[in-house]
Every structure is written in structure tokens, then in C-alpha cells.
Design a protein around this motif. Structure first.
Motif, mmCIF file in Angstrom:
data_model
loop_
_atom_site.group_PDB
_atom_site.id
_atom_site.type_symbol
_atom_site.label_atom_id
_atom_site.label_comp_id
_atom_site.label_asym_id
_atom_site.label_seq_id
_atom_site.Cartn_x
_atom_site.Cartn_y
_atom_site.Cartn_z
ATOM 1 N N THR A 80 0.841 -1.184 0.000
ATOM 2 C CA THR A 80 0.000 0.000 0.000
ATOM 3 C C THR A 80 0.883 1.244 0.000
ATOM 4 O OG1 THR A 80 -0.099 0.241 2.407
ATOM 5 C CG2 THR A 80 -1.710 -1.257 1.384
ATOM 6 N N ALA A 81 0.285 2.355 -0.357
ATOM 7 C CA ALA A 81 1.024 3.609 -0.333
ATOM 8 C C ALA A 81 1.524 3.901 1.086
ATOM 9 C CB ALA A 81 0.148 4.743 -0.842
ATOM 10 N N LYS A 82 0.734 3.548 2.100
ATOM 11 C CA LYS A 82 1.153 3.784 3.482
ATOM 12 C C LYS A 82 2.359 2.918 3.844
ATOM 13 C CE LYS A 82 -0.414 4.075 8.267
ATOM 14 N NZ LYS A 82 0.836 3.513 8.798
ATOM 15 N N ASP A 83 2.374 1.654 3.374
ATOM 16 C CA ASP A 83 3.530 0.790 3.624
ATOM 17 C C ASP A 83 4.808 1.453 3.121
ATOM 18 O OD1 ASP A 83 1.918 -1.238 4.652
ATOM 19 O OD2 ASP A 83 1.698 -2.214 2.700
ATOM 20 N N ALA A 174 7.231 2.186 -11.588
ATOM 21 C CA ALA A 174 6.544 3.475 -11.637
ATOM 22 C C ALA A 174 7.212 4.409 -12.641
ATOM 23 C CB ALA A 174 6.528 4.113 -10.246
ATOM 24 N N ARG A 175 8.531 4.333 -12.733
ATOM 25 C CA ARG A 175 9.275 5.165 -13.691
ATOM 26 C C ARG A 175 9.255 4.573 -15.090
ATOM 27 N NH1 ARG A 175 14.555 5.450 -9.832
ATOM 28 N NH2 ARG A 175 13.942 7.161 -8.474
ATOM 29 N N SER A 217 1.703 7.131 -6.178
ATOM 30 C CA SER A 217 0.592 7.038 -7.120
ATOM 31 C C SER A 217 0.509 5.644 -7.725
ATOM 32 C CB SER A 217 0.755 8.095 -8.218
ATOM 33 O OG SER A 217 -0.278 7.981 -9.178
ATOM 34 N N TYR A 218 1.662 5.093 -8.064
ATOM 35 C CA TYR A 218 1.707 3.747 -8.626
ATOM 36 C C TYR A 218 1.222 2.729 -7.598
ATOM 37 C CZ TYR A 218 3.603 -0.398 -10.987
ATOM 38 O OH TYR A 218 3.755 -1.613 -11.592
ATOM 39 N N GLN A 224 -5.817 -1.250 -6.139
ATOM 40 C CA GLN A 224 -7.114 -1.475 -6.781
ATOM 41 C C GLN A 224 -7.155 -2.771 -7.568
ATOM 42 O OE1 GLN A 224 -9.353 0.752 -5.842
ATOM 43 N NE2 GLN A 224 -7.654 1.751 -4.757
ATOM 44 N N ARG A 225 -5.996 -3.452 -7.712
ATOM 45 C CA ARG A 225 -5.965 -4.664 -8.537
ATOM 46 C C ARG A 225 -6.486 -5.862 -7.767
ATOM 47 N NH1 ARG A 225 -0.108 -4.653 -11.689
ATOM 48 N NH2 ARG A 225 -0.329 -2.626 -12.709
#
Length: 230
Positions: A80-83, A174-175, A217-218, A224-225
Motif C-alpha cells: 500500500t502507499a502507506k507501507d 513506476a518510472r 501514485s503507482y 485497486q488490482r
């Protein structure tokens, strides 16, 4: 559905090679966050029995990049983004402290080892070897923890590195590039050889923050997957 093909491996180095192949599949994105590992399919593709495969999977569970859920199976850890934010923010604090502790201990041996590890990163980068580039980059950054003369700090770094391996790999996805630019560590290495400790600490923070919002963002898109089976 994502499918992953594995090549047969030699019996003599069975467990180590299974671990290496699974780790590479995770770091290159063949096995994605949250994806379930299909033991039967993987063992057939590698041409190994399920016992050594399970041993290898347990090793990666201990490293923290796989997770075993009772009655459900073994999965690549969800991200997750938080992780990522938690790990990177901790990495920033640890780097700053490690640089401060290492600074008075630097000598020619430190500088030589810094150069050696930096060259290993550049060689992996030139080869476009994602897994090796991440491993060598973490070894480069890990030098300050090895020289800080603080066993608890080193243990904390070692526990963090497995997750950072995966997050660094996601950073590359992401890049949309297999590896970073070859010169990405040039300034870091030079500052670690110079006399301005604060400049080295500032650059370490900036280095960690490079394209960080893009990574977050990635990671949010990955949340959501749906889960998939390997």
C-alpha cells in the motif's frame, strides 16, 4: 491472468536457486504484490519437488516479501502507499543517523569499499539487471550501517532491506524503466567522501525522495488490482 514461467534448475543448489528465482520474479514484476503462488505450477516449471519449494518460500516469508495465510496459501506481500511511506520515512531517519555515526569512522578502507560497491551498482545498471541493481544499491547504502558501530541500527536496517528491495523494484516500474540512470549515486558517493556531513545527510534525504510521489501514485493503483494466482 498473469502467468509466470520458470526454467528448470540443478539439484545441487536447489534451495538457493529457488529462492533467487522467486525473488527475481517478485522484483521484476512477474509475481505482483498480492499475487498467490501456485506451488504445483511453479514446482512443475522448475522441475523440483514441492518440499524444497516450500522451504524456499518459507525463507522469503521470513524475509518479509512473501506472506503465508493459513488455509489460503502463500502470497507476495500486498503493498500500500502507506507501507511505502512508512518504510521510506524510516529510511530517511535511519540514513541520517547512520551517516552521523559513520562520519568519524571513515578512512581509506571505507572509501575503497564505497567505490567498490558503487562500481558493482554501475555494472548491474549497465547490464539492465533489475534484481542485481537493487541488491547492489542496497549494499552500497548499507555500508554506512556497517560502519556506524551500532548493532541495533544494523539489525534494523537488515530487517528493512527486504521490503526496500520490493519497493525499489516498484519504484522502477513506476518510472517505467528497468534500472535508474547509471550516475544516480555519483553525488551520494562524492559527498560521503567529502567533509560536509550535513550536505551528505541532505542529499541522502533527497535521494530517497526522488520521484516519491510517482511511486505513491503507482502503489495506489496497485491497491485497486484483484489478487491473481501464479
Amino acid at each position: 491472468m498473469v502467468t509466470t514461467d520458470f526454467s528448470p534448475i540443478a539439484d545441487t543448489t536447489r534451495r538457493a536457486e529457488i529462492v533467487a528465482l522467486l525473488r527475481r520474479a517478485i522484483l521484476t514484476g512477474q509475481l505482483q504484490p498480492g499475487q498467490k503462488l501456485n506451488e504445483l505450477r511453479i514446482s512443475e516449471q522448475m522441475r523440483v519437488s514441492r518440499a524444497p519449494l516450500r522451504e524456499a518460500m518459507r525463507e522469503l516469508v521470513q524475509e518479509g516479501i512473501l506472506t503465508s495465510i493459513p488455509y489460503a496459501g502463500t502470497f507476495v506481500i500486498d503493498v500500500t502507499a502507506k507501507d511505502i511511506d512508512d518504510a521510506y520515512s524510516l529510511n530517511q531517519v535511519l540514513d541520517e543517523f547512520a551517516i552521523e555515526r559513520t562520519w568519524p569512522h571513515r578512512d581509506q578502507r571505507f572509501f575503497d569499499e564505497l567505490d567498490r560497491r558503487h562500481e558493482a551498482v554501475k555494472q548491474a545498471t549497465r547490464a539492465l539487471d533489475t534484481t542485481r541493481q537493487i541488491e547492489t544499491a542496497l549494499q552500497l547504502h548499507g555500508l554506512i550501517y556497517e560502519w556506524a558501530d551500532n548493532s541495533v541500527l544494523l539489525e534494523t536496517w537488515q530487517r528493512l532491506t527486504s521490503r526496500l528491495q520490493m519497493y525499489f523494484a516498484l519504484h522502477q516500474h513506476a518510472r517505467n524503466e528497468p534500472v535508474p540512470a547509471e550516475d544516480v549515486h555519483e553525488t551520494y558517493v562524492q559527498l560521503m567522501k567529502d567533509t560536509d556531513m550535513r550536505a551528505a545527510q541532505r542529499h541522502a534525504r533527497e535521494h530517497i525522495n526522488l520521484d516519491f510521489e510517482q511511486l505513491l501514485s503507482y502503489a495506489r493503483s496497485l491497491e485497486q488490482r484483484p489478487s491473481k494466482g501464479a
